[in-house]
Write a protein that holds these residues in place. Structure first.
Motif, PDB file in Angstrom:
ATOM      1  N   THR A   1       0.831  -1.205   0.000  1.00  0.00           N
ATOM      2  CA  THR A   1       0.000   0.000   0.000  1.00  0.00           C
ATOM      3  C   THR A   1       0.864   1.254   0.000  1.00  0.00           C
ATOM      4  O   THR A   1       0.610   2.207  -0.747  1.00  0.00           O
TER       5      THR A   1
ATOM      6  N   THR B   1       2.504   1.645  -3.391  1.00  0.00           N
ATOM      7  CA  THR B   1       1.544   2.171  -4.369  1.00  0.00           C
ATOM      8  C   THR B   1       1.371   3.671  -4.213  1.00  0.00           C
ATOM      9  O   THR B   1       1.404   4.429  -5.195  1.00  0.00           O
TER      10      THR B   1
ATOM     11  N   ILE C   1      -8.314   7.029  -8.369  1.00  0.00           N
ATOM     12  CA  ILE C   1      -8.831   6.044  -7.409  1.00  0.00           C
ATOM     13  C   ILE C   1      -8.722   4.638  -7.987  1.00  0.00           C
ATOM     14  O   ILE C   1      -8.261   3.699  -7.325  1.00  0.00           O
TER      15      ILE C   1
ATOM     16  N   TYR D   1      -6.238   1.489  -6.527  1.00  0.00           N
ATOM     17  CA  TYR D   1      -6.691   0.149  -6.127  1.00  0.00           C
ATOM     18  C   TYR D   1      -6.163  -0.934  -7.065  1.00  0.00           C
ATOM     19  O   TYR D   1      -5.812  -2.033  -6.623  1.00  0.00           O
TER      20      TYR D   1
ATOM     21  N   ARG E   1      -2.431  -1.334  -6.171  1.00  0.00           N
ATOM     22  CA  ARG E   1      -2.259  -1.968  -4.862  1.00  0.00           C
ATOM     23  C   ARG E   1      -2.626  -3.447  -4.882  1.00  0.00           C
ATOM     24  O   ARG E   1      -1.937  -4.287  -4.299  1.00  0.00           O
ATOM     25  N   ASP E   2      -3.709  -3.774  -5.596  1.00  0.00           N
ATOM     26  CA  ASP E   2      -4.226  -5.145  -5.575  1.00  0.00           C
ATOM     27  C   ASP E   2      -3.889  -5.918  -6.845  1.00  0.00           C
ATOM     28  O   ASP E   2      -4.535  -6.936  -7.139  1.00  0.00           O
TER      29      ASP E   2
END
Length: 355
Positions: A60, A63, A167, A171, A174-175
């Motif tokens: 996280t 990122t 946004i 995500y 990060r994922d």
């Protein structure tokens, strides 16, 4: 169950899935752009986040740091670039009459020769016709471009880039590994190794082309803009930026930039030397692109032929607009890898060997 029946069912399943995907993209094309942009950003930046992660940083935090560094570089550059382009376009619209007069003066011998060969053609009517049409065309083009920058870009930046895209990019970045693992867990067990190999080939193709071509576009755009600026060409920064921006379309960027530059140089300069300098800028740029930039940054084994890329971009733009341009090359890479895999399987099949 017979093998043939099972194979037919598998083909029907994958074909149905592909058709549903295409229909969904077409139906939702008006809202997909910021999401696709975020996914592309996540894919492009994943190697950098993975490097920070290997150095012991939390995913996280890695990122956030990668996106922060990109924002620090990109946002001021975009603001500066849009301001410069808007200023150059405003100046361009104001000097259009001067360009027209200079152009008509330089082609005066041609008009006179045309009148000598065809006496019914009156020189003054030819000049008036060219003056009116050239002026109107250039003003319309300049006005449209300036409108896109001052209104279209502003709306796109406010709604998409500043709100939704960051946004989605956060995500996805990060994922990313988690997302890949989830998809991998859903693969058919019997075909898992083959699908993984195709996915690796697609990733190599996309990484080689998209990341490499993006670097080539930035370098060429910077080079052309600075080269034309130092030559003293009006709108040199804008023309160089356009030439670099569309260099991802094979040959189109350099050709468009060269023709625009020569046209402006012909109207602006009274001597031959500046025009030759413009030619030298583009000749040097093409030499650097063909011999150093593209082989080193893109690679020669990405498996995407220039004609295939141009067709994919044209088809994507016609069907889905700007969204189609964004997903055209990835889809072309996927189709190319799958076609090569299908051809390899065909050459191992009895249909080919028994013929």
């Amino acid at each position: 169950m017979p093998t043939t029946t099972k194979n037919n069912r598998n083909w029907m399943f994958w074909l149905t899935l592909f058709v549903l995907f295409c229909v969904s993209v077409y139906v939702l094309r008006s809202v997909l752009l910021p999401f696709v942009t975020g996914i592309v950003i996540g894919y492009l930046l994943d190697p950098f986040a993975s490097k920070f992660e290997k150095w012991g940083m939390n995913r996280t935090l890695a990122t956030f740091l990668v996106l922060l560094l990109v924002a620090i570089v990109v946002i001021p550059a975009l603001i500066l670039l849009i301001g410069v382009i808007d200023e150059q376009l405003g100046r361009f619209i104001n000097v259009v009459p001067q360009y027209i007069s200079a152009f008509l003066k330089k082609i005066e011998p041609f008009i006179n020769e045309l009148h000598n060969r065809f006496p019914s053609l009156e020189p003054e009517k030819i000049r008036e016709y060219m003056r009116n049409n050239l002026a109107n065309t250039l003003k319309v083009i300049g006005g449209v471009l300036r409108g896109l920058i001052t209104s279209g870009f502003a709306i796109f930046n406010l709604i998409s880039l500043l709100l939704i895209t960051p946004i989605v990019a956060f995500y996805m970045l990060r994922d990313w590994d988690m997302f890949i693992a989830k998809v991998d867990s859903l693969l058919p067990r019997k075909s898992k190794s083959s699908i993984r190999e195709q996915a690796r080939q697609i990733d190599r193709t996309l990484a080689g082309f998209i990341r490499g071509q993006l670097s080539v576009c930035v370098i060429l755009g910077t080079y052309y803009s600075l080269g034309l600026y130092f030559v003293g060409l009006d709108l040199g920064l804008l023309v160089g930026f356009i030439a670099g921006l569309i260099s991802f379309i094979p040959y189109v960027g350099s050709i468009v930039g060269f023709l625009l530059s020569i046209g402006i140089a012909f109207a602006q300069f009274d001597t031959l030397m500046p025009i030759l300098q413009v030619v030298l800028v583009f000749a040097t740029g093409q030499f650097l692109e063909g011999n150093f930039l593209t082989p080193k940054l893109v690679g020669e084994n990405v498996g995407l032929h220039p004609v295939w890329v141009m067709f994919a971009l044209l088809a994507g733009g016609v069907l889905l607009g700007f969204l189609g341009l964004m997903i055209a090359v990835p889809l072309a890479a996927v189709i190319g890898v799958l076609l090569r895999h299908a051809i390899d399987n065909y050459k191992k099949s009895t249909l080919y060997l028994d013929s």
